[in-house]
Each structure stands twice: as structure tokens, then as C-alpha cells.
Design an enzyme around this catalytic site. Structure first.
Site, short mmCIF file in Angstrom:
data_model
loop_
_atom_site.label_atom_id
_atom_site.label_comp_id
_atom_site.label_asym_id
_atom_site.label_seq_id
_atom_site.Cartn_x
_atom_site.Cartn_y
_atom_site.Cartn_z
N ASN A 126 3.99 106.35 -13.03
CA ASN A 126 4.66 107.65 -13.12
C ASN A 126 5.81 107.81 -12.11
O ASN A 126 6.09 108.90 -11.64
CB ASN A 126 3.65 108.80 -12.94
CG ASN A 126 3.13 108.90 -11.51
OD1 ASN A 126 3.10 107.91 -10.79
ND2 ASN A 126 2.73 110.09 -11.10
N ASP A 144 -5.21 106.48 -4.29
CA ASP A 144 -4.28 107.40 -4.95
C ASP A 144 -3.18 107.81 -3.96
O ASP A 144 -2.83 108.99 -3.82
CB ASP A 144 -5.00 108.64 -5.50
CG ASP A 144 -4.09 109.48 -6.40
OD1 ASP A 144 -2.98 109.03 -6.72
OD2 ASP A 144 -4.50 110.61 -6.78
N HIS A 147 -6.27 109.57 -15.86
CA HIS A 147 -6.37 110.75 -15.00
C HIS A 147 -7.05 111.79 -15.88
O HIS A 147 -6.40 112.49 -16.65
CB HIS A 147 -4.97 111.19 -14.57
CG HIS A 147 -4.96 112.36 -13.65
ND1 HIS A 147 -4.26 112.39 -12.47
CD2 HIS A 147 -5.57 113.57 -13.72
CE1 HIS A 147 -4.43 113.55 -11.87
NE2 HIS A 147 -5.22 114.29 -12.61
N HIS A 202 4.49 112.57 -0.39
CA HIS A 202 5.60 113.52 -0.56
C HIS A 202 6.09 113.85 0.84
O HIS A 202 5.27 113.95 1.78
CB HIS A 202 5.11 114.80 -1.24
CG HIS A 202 4.62 114.57 -2.65
ND1 HIS A 202 5.47 114.34 -3.71
CD2 HIS A 202 3.36 114.52 -3.16
CE1 HIS A 202 4.75 114.17 -4.82
NE2 HIS A 202 3.47 114.26 -4.51
N HIS A 233 -4.85 101.88 -6.80
CA HIS A 233 -4.18 103.12 -7.22
C HIS A 233 -3.19 103.60 -6.15
O HIS A 233 -3.55 104.36 -5.25
CB HIS A 233 -5.25 104.20 -7.47
CG HIS A 233 -4.72 105.42 -8.15
ND1 HIS A 233 -5.50 106.19 -8.99
CD2 HIS A 233 -3.51 106.03 -8.13
CE1 HIS A 233 -4.78 107.20 -9.45
NE2 HIS A 233 -3.56 107.13 -8.92
O1 DOR Z 1 -2.09 114.50 -6.59
C1 DOR Z 1 -1.62 113.63 -7.30
N1 DOR Z 1 -0.37 113.18 -7.14
N2 DOR Z 1 -2.38 113.15 -8.29
C2 DOR Z 1 -1.90 112.26 -9.17
O2 DOR Z 1 -2.65 111.82 -10.00
C3 DOR Z 1 -0.46 111.89 -9.16
C4 DOR Z 1 0.06 112.01 -7.81
C5 DOR Z 1 1.56 111.84 -7.67
O3 DOR Z 1 2.12 110.94 -8.30
O4 DOR Z 1 2.15 112.56 -6.88
#
Ligand code: DOR
Length: 411
Positions: A91, A270, A169, A274, A57
Site C-alpha cells: 500500500n 506492522d 487486513h 508517520h 509486515h
Molecule cells: O495503522 C495502520 N497503518 N494499519 C495498517 O494496516 C496500515 C498502516 C499504514 O500503512 O499506515
């Protein structure tokens, strides 16, 4: 013939540790046992040789958000943390939901230094068959809350026919309240008659885990390091850097996850980077990086988790669940995706060791054991924290759909 011999390692093989040499030929484990001199020699001097981790992930962001992460920076982070295969989620911008976007992702991924699978979304239901035949690893992660019952139903039916896996999710949000149980119930109710394979991504609450364990469906689940190593008590300290979906949970939930590791199928990061600037705004985007620290955090806790359980959680089970052929174990004939580890070489995590473009980690200050080297198909891609290969050593691990399609025996 290109040969490498790893000598005197404590090799984790068939669920136990054996002292042995390992012979690697053309990227494949050719022999586990005593090996005569030949080729390149690596003296492992009693360190542990483990299968590389498979992080099922990650969000590597390429293309339009490459400033947060791209396939090179993300995969270097993976390699430095002992992850030899990643599975990227759809995504990204643009999202992977048709052939065109899939090919674009494939091109971006050519920069990777570790092996990778590519997942596809279910936004375009008429594209699922084609995407499967092109080699996607699985479908999702699908944000359950954003889908209607009809869409989920349709996707599950197709995924059942393809014998693929739907990653979900499973979170229902009402304002600040996040209930995983409600999300899981929605999917499994929809799947009651269909009985497709479902994988619950980043399970974080004890109630969700109980429900998954009690289900008679073919459902697997993963937990993240942030839901194992952090709780909502860390929220104030971390501020925006502790915001992710699902959110940090209570201490009780964290304790239950630890004491229930035998019921959990895998640990995945996960990895959702950012930039610091993106996080420092009034409504910061959810997500934390994690691919580089996933395994090192766990390797520092071998007093709480057995080596056998750990290797199953991070290597063997993800390989089996997502059908990654010849990966996830140290076995003759398997890819030489290996890491060498000295469990006594404990370090404190600092941002300067990180390869992610985001440049921060919620695990700063935690104790970790980083691998001495990470090898992907017989090539050392990272040694003592330095990347040793050119961009693009990684190669795609295609899903079963591509193999079926290209094999006259199976199609
Ligand atoms: O906190 C998250 N950020 N959870 C997710 O499932 C997606 C992810 C993202 O793509 O930033």
C-alpha cells in the site's frame, strides 16, 4: 575463501540451546560444532546466538512518501533491532499492483541493508499471475472492507492456483467500532470452497483468534507488539501516537493474546511510520513504527515467553509460511542471518536510538534487549547499534513463483 568463526556462543539450534562454534563460509552456515582456527574470529563468550527475526509486515513507504521512511532508514531500523529479513506491504504510493510499480519498488529496495520480500496488492486481478512469476512473496495485506465479494473470490481462486498466500487486513469498521471477527468471517466464508492459504495480519481480538483457531482452513495469523504491549488504557497518554488500525484493544484482549501465544503463528511489527508533523493534525493517519523494537521488547520478556516459542514466532514460522528458502533457523546450509544477544543487557527505549525517519516510538520508556550484532548472510550489518555496511547489502528473497518459473524441473 571468506570464513568467519563464532566461538563459545549459546547457539539456538533445532529447538534447543547448545554451546558450540559456528563456521560461516561465503555467507552460509557451514558447520555447527567444534571448528579449528581460521578466518575472522568472533568470541561470543556465552551470549545467545539466534536466527535473525523475519518481520513479515512492514510499510517502508518509498517512493512518494519517502519523507516518512525509505528503504535505507527502514532497513537500518530493522538491522538495529535484529531483523534480518522484512516483507514489505504493497500500500505504498504508488501501490504495488502491476509490473511497473513492482519494478519501481524493486529499484527503491536496492538501498536496503537487510534482506527483503515484496508483497503485491490485488487491485488489478489480471496482473496476479505476472506478479507471482516476477517473485512477489505473497499477496496483500488486502483491506477486506474495501473489496467486493467478487474481487475477493477472484483473487482467492488465482492465489489458490498459484499456491500463494493472501494476507488480509480483516477489519470491518462502522464509525468508531472496529470488528475483526466480521472481517475474518467475510474472508473465510469467501474461501470456503476455494481453500486458498490465508494469513490474517495483525490479529488483535480474542474473538478473532478463537474463530481462526476453530477454522478448518489453511489460515495463519500474526499479532503485533503494540497489541501485546499496549492496550486502550494507553490511548489517552499516547494521543495520536497510539492511533493505528486495528486500534489498541482492551486489557482482556491483551491478556488473551499473551496466554494464547502457542496458537499464534507469528509476531510481526506492522511498522507503519508517520512523521510527527503528520500525526499532529486533527485526523492523524493510523500507524506506528515497530520494526526496530519488535524483537528487543520480546527479548526482555523471556520470563513470560520461552526462547523456543519466541524463535518460532519471529523466525521459523514466518520463513516457513512465506516460503523463504534457507532462512529462519540456525542450520548447516542456511543463510548466516544471525543475531548475538546478551539477555542481561537491558536498556530503556529512547528515541535517540531509532533509525526510522519518523523519530518516535509508542514504546518509549519500555525495557528492551537490543542485539550486540546483527549479521545478514555472514556480514555484520549492525554492531552495538551502529550500521556497518553500505546501502544495498540486502538482497531480495524472491517468492516461490520466480523459482518455479526459472526451474525447468518445476515449471
Ligand atoms: O495503522 C495502520 N497503518 N494499519 C495498517 O494496516 C496500515 C498502516 C499504514 O500503512 O499506515
Amino acid at each position: 575463501m571468506i570464513q568467519t568463526v563464532i566461538r563459545n556462543a549459546r547457539v539456538f539450534c533445532r529447538n534447543q540451546v547448545v554451546i558450540s562454534d559456528v563456521l560461516i563460509e561465503r555467507g552460509i552456515i557451514a558447520k555447527i560444532g567444534s571448528v579449528r582456527a581460521g578466518g575472522q574470529e568472533i568470541d561470543a563468550r556465552g551470549r545467545l546466538l539466534l536466527p535473525g527475526a523475519i518481520d513479515a509486515h512492514v510499510h517502508f513507504r518509498d517512493l512518494d512518501e519517502a519523507y516518512k521512511e525509505d528503504w535505507y532508514s527502514g532497513s537500518c531500523a530493522a538491522a538495529a533491532g535484529g531483523v534480518t529479513t522484512v516483507i514489505d506491504q504493497p500500500n505504498s504510493k504508488p501501490p504495488v499492483c502491476d509490473e511497473r510499480a513492482y519494478f519501481r519498488k524493486q529499484r527503491a529496495a536496492r538501498k536496503s541493508v537487510v534482506d527483503y520480500g515484496i508483497n503485491a496488492g490485488i487491485e488489478k486481478l489480471d496482473q496476479l499471475d505476472d506478479l507471482w512469476r516476477l517473485g512477489v512473496t505473497a499477496f496483500g495485506e488486502v483491506f477486506v472492507q474495501e473489496k467486493s465479494r467478487e474481487e475477493l473470490h477472484h483473487a482467492l481462486q488465482t492465489i489458490k492456483r498459484l499456491n500463494a498466500v493472501l494476507c488480509v487486513h480483516a477489519e470491518r469498521r462502522v464509525g468508531e467500532i472496529s470488528s475483526e471477527l466480521a472481517g475474518i468471517k467475510t474472508v473465510l466464508a469467501c474461501n470456503k470452497e476455494i481453500r486458498a492459504k490465508v494469513h490474517v495480519s495483525h490479529l488483535s481480538e480474542a474473538s478473532g483468534l478463537d474463530f481462526v483457531r476453530g477454522s478448518d482452513q489453511d489460515v495463519s495469523c500474526e499479532v503485533t507488539p503494540h497489541h501485546l504491549f499496549l492496550s486502550n488504557l494507553d490511548q489517552a497518554r499516547l494521543g495520536p501516537f497510539g492511533i493505528m488500525n486495528p486500534p489498541l484493544r482492551s486489557r482482556q484482549d491483551v491478556n488473551t493474546l499473551w496466554s494464547s501465544l502457542r496458537y499464534i503463528d507469528m509476531i510481526a511489527s506492522d511498522h507503519a511510520p508517520h512523521s510527527i508533523a503528520d500525526k499532529n493534525i486533527s485526523f492523524p493517519p493510523p500507524g506506528v513504527p515497530g520494526v526496530q523494537t519488535l524483537l528487543p521488547l520480546l527479548l526482555a520478556r523471556l520470563d513470560q515467553i520461552s526462547l523456543e516459542r519466541l524463535v518460532n514466532l519471529v523466525s521459523a514460522t514466518p520463513a516457513a509460511r512465506f516460503n523463504l528458502k534457507n532462512k529462519g533457523a540456525i542450520r548447516e546450509g542456511y543463510d548466516a542471518d544471525l543475531i548475538l544477544v546478551d539477555p542481561n543487557d537491558r536498556k530503556i527505549i529512547t528515541p535517540n536510538v531509532l533509525y526510522s525517519k519518523c523519530g518516535w516510538t509508542p514504546f518509549e520508556g519500555c525495557v528492551a534487549v537490543f542485539p550486540s550484532f546483527t549479521m545478514v548472510r555472514g556480514e555484520v550489518v549492525c554492531s552495538e547499534g551502529s550500521i556497518k555496511v553500505k546501502k544495498g547489502w540486502g538482497s531480495q528473497v524472491c517468492g516461490a513463483g520466480l523459482r518455479q518459473f526459472n526451474s525447468p524441473l518445476l515449471s
